[in-house]
Design a protein around this motif. Sequence first.
Motif, PDB file in Angstrom:
ATOM      1  N   LEU A  46       0.911  -1.198   0.037  1.00 32.00           N
ATOM      2  CA  LEU A  46       0.070   0.041  -0.072  1.00 32.00           C
ATOM      3  C   LEU A  46       0.836   1.351   0.034  1.00 32.00           C
ATOM      4  CD1 LEU A  46      -2.843   1.365   0.133  1.00 32.00           C
ATOM      5  CD2 LEU A  46      -2.492   1.182   2.759  1.00 32.00           C
ATOM      6  N   GLU A  47       1.850   1.243   0.796  1.00 34.36           N
ATOM      7  CA  GLU A  47       2.703   2.367   0.812  1.00 34.36           C
ATOM      8  C   GLU A  47       3.436   2.550  -0.538  1.00 34.36           C
ATOM      9  OE1 GLU A  47       6.397   4.149   3.342  1.00 34.36           O
ATOM     10  OE2 GLU A  47       6.194   2.145   3.473  1.00 34.36           O
ATOM     11  N   GLU A  48       3.952   1.471  -1.192  1.00 33.51           N
ATOM     12  CA  GLU A  48       4.504   1.715  -2.524  1.00 33.51           C
ATOM     13  C   GLU A  48       3.690   2.193  -3.590  1.00 33.51           C
ATOM     14  OE1 GLU A  48       6.029  -2.219  -3.240  1.00 33.51           O
ATOM     15  OE2 GLU A  48       7.517  -2.102  -1.797  1.00 33.51           O
ATOM     16  N   HIS A  49       2.400   1.656  -3.434  1.00 36.21           N
ATOM     17  CA  HIS A  49       1.288   2.093  -4.287  1.00 36.21           C
ATOM     18  C   HIS A  49       1.088   3.595  -3.855  1.00 36.21           C
ATOM     19  CE1 HIS A  49      -2.498   2.532  -6.508  1.00 36.21           C
ATOM     20  NE2 HIS A  49      -2.935   3.049  -5.488  1.00 36.21           N
ATOM     21  N   CYS A  50       0.949   4.039  -2.997  1.00 37.27           N
ATOM     22  CA  CYS A  50       0.524   5.564  -2.639  1.00 37.27           C
ATOM     23  C   CYS A  50       1.700   6.256  -3.166  1.00 37.27           C
ATOM     24  CB  CYS A  50       0.367   5.849  -1.190  1.00 37.27           C
ATOM     25  SG  CYS A  50      -0.950   5.038  -0.555  1.00 37.27           S
ATOM     26  N   GLN A  51       2.881   5.911  -2.883  1.00 38.43           N
ATOM     27  CA  GLN A  51       4.226   6.844  -3.355  1.00 38.43           C
ATOM     28  C   GLN A  51       4.218   6.851  -5.063  1.00 38.43           C
ATOM     29  OE1 GLN A  51       7.606   4.518  -1.392  1.00 38.43           O
ATOM     30  NE2 GLN A  51       7.305   5.708   0.575  1.00 38.43           N
ATOM     31  N   ALA A  53       1.576   6.633  -6.658  1.00 46.10           N
ATOM     32  CA  ALA A  53       0.609   7.363  -7.402  1.00 46.10           C
ATOM     33  C   ALA A  53       0.966   9.044  -7.240  1.00 46.10           C
ATOM     34  CB  ALA A  53      -0.762   7.284  -6.431  1.00 46.10           C
ATOM     35  N   ALA A  54       1.452   9.254  -5.847  1.00 43.64           N
ATOM     36  CA  ALA A  54       1.973  10.480  -5.691  1.00 43.64           C
ATOM     37  C   ALA A  54       3.099  11.031  -6.596  1.00 43.64           C
ATOM     38  CB  ALA A  54       2.570  10.893  -4.143  1.00 43.64           C
ATOM     39  N   GLU A  55       3.932  10.225  -7.028  1.00 45.27           N
ATOM     40  CA  GLU A  55       5.114  10.523  -8.100  1.00 45.27           C
ATOM     41  C   GLU A  55       4.363  10.886  -9.345  1.00 45.27           C
ATOM     42  OE1 GLU A  55       8.010   7.352  -7.924  1.00 45.27           O
ATOM     43  OE2 GLU A  55       8.534   8.021  -5.886  1.00 45.27           O
ATOM     44  N   ALA A  57       1.296  11.814  -9.907  1.00 50.79           N
ATOM     45  CA  ALA A  57       0.691  13.029  -9.946  1.00 50.79           C
ATOM     46  C   ALA A  57       1.384  14.230 -10.014  1.00 50.79           C
ATOM     47  CB  ALA A  57      -0.190  13.174  -8.620  1.00 50.79           C
ATOM     48  N   GLY A  58       2.567  14.007  -9.385  1.00 49.81           N
ATOM     49  CA  GLY A  58       3.484  15.102  -9.524  1.00 49.81           C
ATOM     50  C   GLY A  58       4.382  15.202 -10.812  1.00 49.81           C
ATOM     51  N   ALA A  59       4.264  14.212 -11.570  1.00 43.74           N
ATOM     52  CA  ALA A  59       4.944  14.157 -13.083  1.00 43.74           C
ATOM     53  C   ALA A  59       4.309  14.717 -14.091  1.00 43.74           C
ATOM     54  CB  ALA A  59       5.545  12.658 -13.215  1.00 43.74           C
ATOM     55  N   ALA A  60       3.084  14.826 -13.723  1.00 43.21           N
ATOM     56  CA  ALA A  60       2.033  15.234 -14.805  1.00 43.21           C
ATOM     57  C   ALA A  60       2.385  16.725 -15.058  1.00 43.21           C
ATOM     58  CB  ALA A  60       0.613  15.361 -14.371  1.00 43.21           C
ATOM     59  N   PRO A  61       2.555  16.973 -16.537  1.00 46.72           N
ATOM     60  CA  PRO A  61       2.893  18.241 -16.925  1.00 46.72           C
ATOM     61  C   PRO A  61       2.094  19.482 -16.551  1.00 46.72           C
ATOM     62  CG  PRO A  61       2.449  16.956 -18.716  1.00 46.72           C
ATOM     63  CD  PRO A  61       2.294  16.052 -17.643  1.00 46.72           C
ATOM     64  N   ALA A  62       2.455  20.456 -16.206  1.00 45.41           N
ATOM     65  CA  ALA A  62       1.586  21.541 -15.737  1.00 45.41           C
ATOM     66  C   ALA A  62       0.581  22.047 -16.772  1.00 45.41           C
ATOM     67  CB  ALA A  62       2.417  22.847 -15.221  1.00 45.41           C
ATOM     68  N   SER A  63       0.916  21.750 -18.111  1.00 44.03           N
ATOM     69  CA  SER A  63       0.246  22.184 -19.003  1.00 44.03           C
ATOM     70  C   SER A  63      -0.929  20.943 -19.532  1.00 44.03           C
ATOM     71  CB  SER A  63       1.140  22.574 -20.224  1.00 44.03           C
ATOM     72  OG  SER A  63       1.759  21.446 -20.715  1.00 44.03           O
ATOM     73  N   SER A  64      -1.086  20.074 -18.660  1.00 44.84           N
ATOM     74  CA  SER A  64      -1.837  19.021 -19.095  1.00 44.84           C
ATOM     75  C   SER A  64      -3.485  19.332 -19.166  1.00 44.84           C
ATOM     76  CB  SER A  64      -1.806  18.003 -18.296  1.00 44.84           C
ATOM     77  OG  SER A  64      -2.140  18.152 -16.913  1.00 44.84           O
ATOM     78  N   SER A  65      -3.585  20.416 -18.259  1.00 45.37           N
ATOM     79  CA  SER A  65      -5.091  20.930 -18.228  1.00 45.37           C
ATOM     80  C   SER A  65      -5.463  21.912 -19.586  1.00 45.37           C
ATOM     81  CB  SER A  65      -5.420  21.823 -17.211  1.00 45.37           C
ATOM     82  OG  SER A  65      -4.596  23.237 -17.213  1.00 45.37           O
ATOM     83  N   GLN A  66      -4.251  22.240 -20.496  1.00 39.30           N
ATOM     84  CA  GLN A  66      -4.539  22.781 -21.767  1.00 39.30           C
ATOM     85  C   GLN A  66      -4.892  21.738 -22.790  1.00 39.30           C
ATOM     86  OE1 GLN A  66      -0.606  24.568 -22.438  1.00 39.30           O
ATOM     87  NE2 GLN A  66      -1.349  26.420 -21.142  1.00 39.30           N
ATOM     88  N   ASN A  67      -4.839  20.480 -22.490  1.00 39.44           N
ATOM     89  CA  ASN A  67      -5.267  19.444 -23.406  1.00 39.44           C
ATOM     90  C   ASN A  67      -6.933  19.118 -23.287  1.00 39.44           C
ATOM     91  OD1 ASN A  67      -2.729  19.285 -24.447  1.00 39.44           O
ATOM     92  ND2 ASN A  67      -2.136  17.600 -22.904  1.00 39.44           N
TER      93      ASN A  67
END
Length: 105
Positions: A46-51, A53-55, A57-67
């Motif tokens: 579970l800890e590995e999964h949460c880490q 998922a957090a990574e 989410a953090g790796a998603a480009p800031a401009s992804s909302s432009q798509n």
Amino acid sequence: MPSLQQIRAALDGSGQAHVLRFWSELSEEEKEAFLQELGQLDLQRLEEHCQAAAEAAGAAPASSSQNLDPNLEPVPPESMGSVRRSDPESLAGWEHEGQNQNLVS
């Protein structure tokens, strides 16, 4: 079944200590059932999964909302059903429909 102390230590070690936040509000039966459920968790996984998922989410480009489609908007709350805002007749109808859908599946 693991003890509360064992579960608490395992949750704390995996960064999930908040899971027991409302422990004192549970009845004895609820506590026993919850301990059984928690004892079945693979907290390391579970800890590995949460880490991961957090990574991700953090790796998603800031401009992804432009798509996103500029015409895409959230559904207005008044268009969605709610147990809290619905009258008993509507709730009974939804329950009946749910039971019918379950029979079809």
